[in-house]
Design a protein around this motif. Structure first.
Motif, short mmCIF file in Angstrom:
data_model
loop_
_atom_site.label_atom_id
_atom_site.label_comp_id
_atom_site.label_asym_id
_atom_site.label_seq_id
_atom_site.Cartn_x
_atom_site.Cartn_y
_atom_site.Cartn_z
N LYS A 52 -5.81 -1.51 -7.78
CA LYS A 52 -7.16 -2.07 -7.75
C LYS A 52 -8.19 -1.07 -8.27
CE LYS A 52 -6.35 -5.27 -3.90
NZ LYS A 52 -6.69 -5.57 -2.48
N ARG A 80 -1.01 -0.60 -3.97
CA ARG A 80 -1.93 -1.72 -4.16
C ARG A 80 -3.36 -1.24 -4.37
NH1 ARG A 80 -1.46 -5.95 0.40
NH2 ARG A 80 0.52 -6.24 -0.71
N SER A 81 -3.79 -0.33 -3.52
CA SER A 81 -5.16 0.18 -3.65
C SER A 81 -5.33 0.96 -4.95
CB SER A 81 -5.50 1.07 -2.46
OG SER A 81 -5.54 0.31 -1.26
N GLU A 102 0.84 -1.19 0.00
CA GLU A 102 0.00 0.00 0.00
C GLU A 102 0.89 1.25 0.00
OE1 GLU A 102 -3.02 0.07 -0.48
OE2 GLU A 102 -3.92 -1.79 0.21
N PRO A 103 0.42 2.38 -0.54
CA PRO A 103 -0.91 2.61 -1.13
C PRO A 103 -1.00 2.26 -2.62
CG PRO A 103 0.27 4.67 -1.07
CD PRO A 103 1.19 3.65 -0.45
#
Length: 412
Positions: free
Chosen positions: A290, A286-287, A283-284
């Protein structure tokens, strides 16, 4: 124009001064197996496996011409400390029966400055969405320095025992970003017209040829298009290819496509492994993947020889030797490339899946690659590039990596 009888893919061929045992080349696929810019045993083993597997030449990706030309802090950069390991690498590949090429270039706006500890440069001011930071325009001093660094890299490649170099003019790395009208908004002699935007690429090739003379084979990897509206396109690529041929600086031309900055999946075709990319980074980031991954990592249908039709436009524009890249996985596609006037083929993902694929095709022309183009190999660049369908122990992740030091994708 289609040739009815092309050469046998397994016949010997010359690439400049280099004699190759056949016409297959392991394409550059960023290994992430160097550490602190130095060769490791896993990197040597990786290329020896491909040499033993039957390719005529394997390509080491990515060897930066300057510290600020890396995309991350572990990549090989041409310097005295790296030479013993590079010589060990080239000796091992030669002992395994193949030639070896070094992909050389400058990452420009693809440089993750936080990881490399350097200032990224671009033709014009650019905001890198992967690293969430602005990149400043290259000065004239930067340009002169980068051009000279390419010549120095060629000289060091000779000293390290390489047979060839592949000069990187693709994927919106520095020279490619200068070619792109979307990224290059300069108003000096390096911006504006195509002739001006191509000036840096041609200066780099002249510098490499001057340094190498006839002691290295020289390949250049050139974008056919960036895969984005307003980017470098195939009509301009045809003209640049003609200028490269007229310059006499290159022994073979390898056409590619896509942008590490703007549309990385455009080169690969096949599945877009968004979930796997998200899982591979903290993160961040990863978010963010997505949330917007499907807009950045777009999917394009895969089919064998998917760059061939576009590359044929370049083939019709020049007489120099060419290497077909993109979806070469079987003897049928190889034979078609030879019949269409290409002298060599380059293979990436198929050889990650099966390093011995060339030997197996030579023994049985009906053999087809087991690669299913799921592109999950792209997500392994954080731990050491490999095919996820081949069980093996994973190398250790890069020490100290965080969300701010990892890129989403790096296209060699």
């Amino acid at each position: 124009m289609t040739r009815s009888d092309g050469p046998d893919i397994f016949s010997p061929a010359k690439l400049g001064p280099v004699r190759l045992r056949n016409r297959t080349i392991k394409a550059a696929t960023y290994e992430n197996m160097a550490r602190d810019g130095l060769v490791t045993d896993p990197l040597i083993d990786f290329h020896v496996a491909h040499a033993r597997g039957g390719v005529a030449m394997t390509t080491v990706a990515y060897c930066a011409v300057a510290p600020d030309g890396r995309t991350d802090g572990h990549q090989i950069v041409w310097r005295d400390e790296a030479m013993p390991g590079l010589r060990k690498l080239t000796d091992a590949v030669h002992d395994a029966g193949a030639a070896i090429s070094a992909q050389i270039g400058h990452s420009g706006p693809v440089n993750n400055g936080k990881s490399t500890g350097t200032r990224p440069i671009a033709p014009s001011r650019h905001f890198n969405k992967q690293f969430f930071r602005a990149v400043g325009p290259a000065t004239r001093e930067d340009i002169t320095r980068v051009v000279k660094a390419h010549g120095n890299a060629a000289r060091m490649a000779i000293d390290a025992g390489f047979d060839a170099v592949e000069v990187h003019l693709g994927h919106n790395y520095l020279a490619s970003s200068f070619l792109s009208p979307k990224l290059n908004r300069r108003d000096d002699k390096y911006g504006g017209s195509l002739q001006n935007r191509a000036r840096l690429a041609l200066e780099i090739l002249h510098e490499v040829r001057e340094a190498a003379q006839d002691r290295l084979g020289i390949i250049t990897k050139l974008n056919m298009d960036d895969g984005v509206p307003g980017g470098f396109w195939i009509d301009e690529a045809c003209q640049v290819a003609q200028w490269i041929e007229e310059s006499g600086t290159v022994d073979a031309l390898e056409m590619t496509a896509g942008s590490s900055l703007l549309n990385p999946m455009y080169l690969f075709k096949g599945d877009s492994p968004i979930a796997e990319f998200a899982a591979a980074v903290p993160e961040p980031v990863r978010s963010g993947i997505k949330l917007v991954g499907k807009h950045v990592l777009r999917e394009y249908p895969y089919y064998d020889g998917y760059l061939l039709d576009d590359a044929l436009q370049i083939r019709a524009a020049v007489d120099m030797p060419m290497i077909l890249l993109g979806g070469v996985t079987n003897k049928q596609t190889m034979d078609r490339a030879m019949a269409e006037g290409f002298e060599f083929v380059a293979m990436g993902r198929a050889l990650l899946r099966e390093p011995d694929l060339i030997n197996r095709i030579a023994a049985d022309s009906a053999v087809r690659s087991l690669c299913n183009h799921n592109n999950k190999c792209m997500t392994t660049i954080f731990t050491g590039t490999r095919c996820v369908l081949v069980p093996q122990d994973l190398p250790s992740p890069i020490p100290g990596e965080s969300s701010s030091t990892r890129a989403v994708t790096r296209v060699p």
